[in-house]
Motif scaffolding. Sequence first.
Motif, short mmCIF file in Angstrom:
data_model
loop_
_atom_site.label_atom_id
_atom_site.label_comp_id
_atom_site.label_asym_id
_atom_site.label_seq_id
_atom_site.Cartn_x
_atom_site.Cartn_y
_atom_site.Cartn_z
N GLY A 127 85.30 68.74 83.92
CA GLY A 127 86.13 68.45 82.76
C GLY A 127 85.45 68.84 81.48
O GLY A 127 84.26 68.60 81.28
N TYR A 128 86.18 69.48 80.66
CA TYR A 128 85.67 69.76 79.33
C TYR A 128 86.83 69.62 78.38
O TYR A 128 87.80 70.35 78.45
N GLU A 129 86.73 68.67 77.49
CA GLU A 129 87.87 68.36 76.64
C GLU A 129 89.10 68.20 77.53
O GLU A 129 89.11 67.41 78.44
N LYS A 130 90.12 68.99 77.28
CA LYS A 130 91.31 68.74 78.07
C LYS A 130 91.34 69.51 79.39
O LYS A 130 92.15 69.26 80.26
N GLN A 131 90.47 70.47 79.50
CA GLN A 131 90.52 71.31 80.70
C GLN A 131 90.03 70.55 81.93
O GLN A 131 88.96 69.99 81.93
N LEU A 132 90.83 70.58 82.93
CA LEU A 132 90.47 69.86 84.14
C LEU A 132 90.77 70.77 85.32
O LEU A 132 91.86 71.26 85.46
N LEU A 171 76.39 78.05 76.46
CA LEU A 171 75.08 77.39 76.52
C LEU A 171 75.05 76.17 75.62
O LEU A 171 75.44 76.21 74.45
N GLY A 172 74.55 75.10 76.18
CA GLY A 172 74.39 73.90 75.37
C GLY A 172 75.59 72.99 75.40
O GLY A 172 75.51 71.82 75.03
N LYS A 173 76.71 73.50 75.89
CA LYS A 173 77.89 72.63 75.90
C LYS A 173 77.78 71.62 77.04
O LYS A 173 77.04 71.81 78.00
N VAL A 174 78.54 70.57 76.90
CA VAL A 174 78.46 69.49 77.88
C VAL A 174 79.74 69.40 78.68
O VAL A 174 80.83 69.30 78.12
N LEU A 175 79.61 69.40 80.00
CA LEU A 175 80.76 69.26 80.88
C LEU A 175 80.62 67.98 81.67
O LEU A 175 79.52 67.52 81.94
N THR A 176 81.76 67.43 82.05
CA THR A 176 81.70 66.24 82.88
C THR A 176 82.10 66.61 84.29
O THR A 176 83.18 67.15 84.53
N LEU A 199 76.87 67.01 82.20
CA LEU A 199 75.87 68.03 82.46
C LEU A 199 75.87 69.03 81.31
O LEU A 199 76.90 69.33 80.73
N ILE A 200 74.67 69.53 81.02
CA ILE A 200 74.54 70.52 79.94
C ILE A 200 74.45 71.90 80.55
O ILE A 200 73.71 72.13 81.51
N VAL A 201 75.20 72.80 79.94
CA VAL A 201 75.16 74.18 80.43
C VAL A 201 73.85 74.82 79.99
O VAL A 201 73.58 74.98 78.81
N THR A 202 73.03 75.18 80.98
CA THR A 202 71.74 75.79 80.65
C THR A 202 71.67 77.26 81.02
O THR A 202 70.70 77.94 80.74
N SER A 205 66.18 70.97 85.52
CA SER A 205 66.57 69.60 85.20
C SER A 205 67.80 69.22 85.99
O SER A 205 68.66 70.03 86.27
N SER A 206 67.87 67.96 86.32
CA SER A 206 69.05 67.52 87.08
C SER A 206 70.26 67.39 86.18
O SER A 206 71.36 67.18 86.64
N ASN A 207 70.08 67.57 84.90
CA ASN A 207 71.22 67.53 84.00
C ASN A 207 71.79 68.91 83.75
O ASN A 207 72.73 69.07 82.98
N SER A 208 71.20 69.92 84.39
CA SER A 208 71.64 71.28 84.09
C SER A 208 72.83 71.66 84.93
O SER A 208 73.01 71.18 86.04
N ILE A 209 73.60 72.54 84.36
CA ILE A 209 74.65 73.18 85.14
C ILE A 209 74.66 74.64 84.75
O ILE A 209 74.52 74.97 83.57
#
Lengths: 887, 111
Positions: free
Chosen positions: A180-185, A237-242, A252-255, A216-220
């Motif tokens: 999920g990112y904002e409204k995109q699912l 890069l740097g954006k956050v997705l759920t 998760l942060i896009v790395t 990192s385990s937070n990376s995607i």
Amino acid sequence: MRSNSKKPPRICLWPIKKIIPENDFRFFVGDIEESYSNMLEEKGRIFTYFWFWLQIAKTIPPVIIDNSLRSLMMINNYFKIAIRNFKKHKINSFINIVGFSFGIAFSYLVLIYINDEISYDKFHENSDSIYTVVSTSYRFDHTGRRLPYPVCSALKEEYPEIKDYTRIIGRHGRYTTILGYEKQLSNEIPLFADPNFFRFFSFRLLEGNPDNVLLSSNSIVLTEKTALKYFGEEDPLGKVLTATLGSVQKDLIVTGLAEDPPSNSSIKFDFLINTENISHFRGEDFPTRWIGYTTSMLILLDESASKNDLEAKFPGFIDKYSGVMFRNPTTDPSHLGPDGRSIKYTLENIQDIHFSQNISGLASDVNDIDSLYIFSGIAFLILILVCFNYTNIMMSSISERGREIGIRKVLGAVRKQMTFQFLIETFIYLFISVVIGILLTLLFIGSFNNIMNKQLEIGAIFDLINLVFLSLTVFVTGLISTFIPGLSFARSEPVSNLSGKFKISKKSAFSKALIIVQFSISIVLLVSMIVMGRQIMFLQEQDIGFAKENLVLIETLDRRSEISEGILTRFKDRIREEPGIISATGSGSSFYRISYGGGGIVNGTRISSGSSNRVHYDFVKTAGLTLTAGRDFSRDFSSDATAAIVNEKLLEVTNLKDPIGTMIMNGGDIMPDFKIIGVVEDFMQASLDSEVKPIIMHMFPGTPRVNLPINYIFVRISGENVLNTIEYLENTWKELFPDKPFNYNFVDEDVERSLGEFRKWKQIAVHSAFLAILVTGMGLFCITSLIIYARIKEIGIRKVLGASPIRLFYHMTSEFILLVLIASIIACPIGYILMDNWLQNYSNRVDLGFQEFILTIALTFLLSLSIISYQTIKTAIANPVDSLRYE
Amino acid sequence: MKILTRHEEIVLLTILRLKDRAYLVTIKDMIKKYMDRDQSFGTLYVSLKRLKRYGFLSESIGDPTAKRGGKAVKYYRLTRDGINALKTIQKLHNAIWDDFSEIANEYTEKL
């Protein structure tokens, strides 16, 4: 005693002998010897010796250069002749070129396809040393590229031959992932990967450092395609997705941004997450679960180690860890393999994954290597057809070119030269055909891709390796086409050539043989087409056993027993009153795709695993199955929680006469026993061509140890206002489950798609048969016209002597009828064997009968008769005076 | 009329001088004498073939000798065309080399 030292060593003269014509050579040798003895007198032995060698060396280059220059000049002449011949026999030339072009185009497409298929997974740098560990469970009769998670590190510890390893946990895990990112699912294909993923494999990273992008385990890490979907042109890069798996979420942060995995990669993914996350999403104890096949392990084998040696060590490993791996070790001998253990580990090189059809896991496309062989076979046959065509035409045109050949020979053309001349002509044809052929390939690659379900790129047409192979093929084709006629008529007497009286007596036997082969090949291809066509129609008409129209399938996207059932019931309750909705139910597997797990013993017979499916109320009604005995599940009976409905096949397999009330024994400890309450007619399960298997449908929700989720909701809609109904369903879904995307399919479309495989074969059969007929037809056209031309005098005389056109017709055609007959006799058994073999692939198949053979032969006769008739009638009607005047 | 190359010119002139005794070995030796440089059999052979092709030479076959290991000799003679070709060259040569010494001297003075 000194040998006669007055003569120079003979051996050195051998190269000279090769490059100077025989006549000149004799004198040359004489001159050499004279010089040699002169030199001997003057300067003595040693000097002469060296002098002689030097002389020979200095002689060779000028002669060779001169020879080449002369040949070049001759080639010029051949070119002119070839072009003149083209113009003179426009029809023949045209047919030749068309034939070659199509043959080349077809073969080239097949070539590119095969090259692509073989190239799967080769792009990894160490692909030769990368192996995946395959586990075979004899107990569950299942082979897959998965292991329990902790086994991976344990294997590395035990065996130093494993230089490095990486783990992949993919979509076949219990949960699917929603990003999920904002409204995109949307749900994507995730891959849990180890941090060394980009070092282990050769997937390209567009942004990010391969060493730490997954640290990192937070990376995607996203692929281009996924990034485009969520972020458009922006830098992700740097954006956050759920990410949501089941009920667990994580930001998760896009790395990193990775290139989309190439089409010839078995490993495909939309995004990557570190494997550490598995504990977060699937349970803290996941990394220590020794039971359950979840993780794919790929190892890098040390160069000095041998794969077989390592494999041989695995049973030792299994023994050592059997304590943790098997909680209830089985002693049932049917559950054990030949070595007495219930599981086996083997190694499979990554490059072999693409073709192994029976192993599940990891691979995204699988093909069977037989189709490659079949394709090459067809392409080869068509090329041979074209070659033969050309050969036939060339040989038949002998009579016309007899004069030209005669004169050439009188003027001293050596046989070698004449063969060379025809070689040049052939290659001119081929060159033009190649150019046209490549154009045709460009044209047809799109439809080829459609049929074959591949993504061959246009770039592949100009890829160096492919072009090299193409040139090779063309070259060999040219050689074959030339040498046969080249040899035969170059031998003939010049005089008879001059007078144009060239007899095709012996040569026509050869020519006839060629025609027979051509016909045989065409017949074989025709028969194949007919049989394949029949098989496909048969499959298409098969009674599917369920009502596929107006049936919508919705994914629950949850793989837990209770929760998924909850989703089903909530949804079902909501929509039930809506007009347009007839009924709804749920199922563990999309029931026409492979079902899972379970098994059981019925009436003393063991039903193998892969035969159970958890369903819900109203399943029979919604799916449109036909009850032949008993009843559907009903809320009136609480005991229905452990009830089952089976199919007719199960009765057959277990010899059950009186099914209602019989118990299915499941061992009791893992699964309870089921009572059969109903029987339905057999229905299509996996794909149209696979056998119907016995199936057990039940409503048992599973236990904490055995997870039986409802993965799919089936909704039968009324068929009116379909669009509105779908919209309604979607809105309801979004209202009830805002976190889940609405993924739906129409069942009938799905079934259609699974037929795609056969359509592919049908298309192939049709196209190749068409090509074959085309080529044979054209060839026949040419031969008949040329042979008739050669016998034009004979026909003229016959007419003068009073033969009626009908008799002439009969006379000319009877020869050809015989040829076709012989060809049929040869081709039919071959065709039979081939088709029988092919049909073995389908457990559900038609019978090979006489019809198709007779049909084919009839068609061939018809074709050849029509062509021959056209030619002969034309000549038969013509004025004999014209033909007799020719001499 | 074909313009002869230098090499061909020399070969033809040699054959002329050799009268009836012109064959590969003698031609080779005479050219060596004039040019003070060795010619390989190959170049000579090729030239002879070419000249024959142009029609400037004719061949005849002579008796074998022991020296040649019992093989016959191929003698060459100039044809009429061959002589004409030489005459053409001579004309050209004369025309273009006329007064060479004088002109060359004038030329060098001016340098």
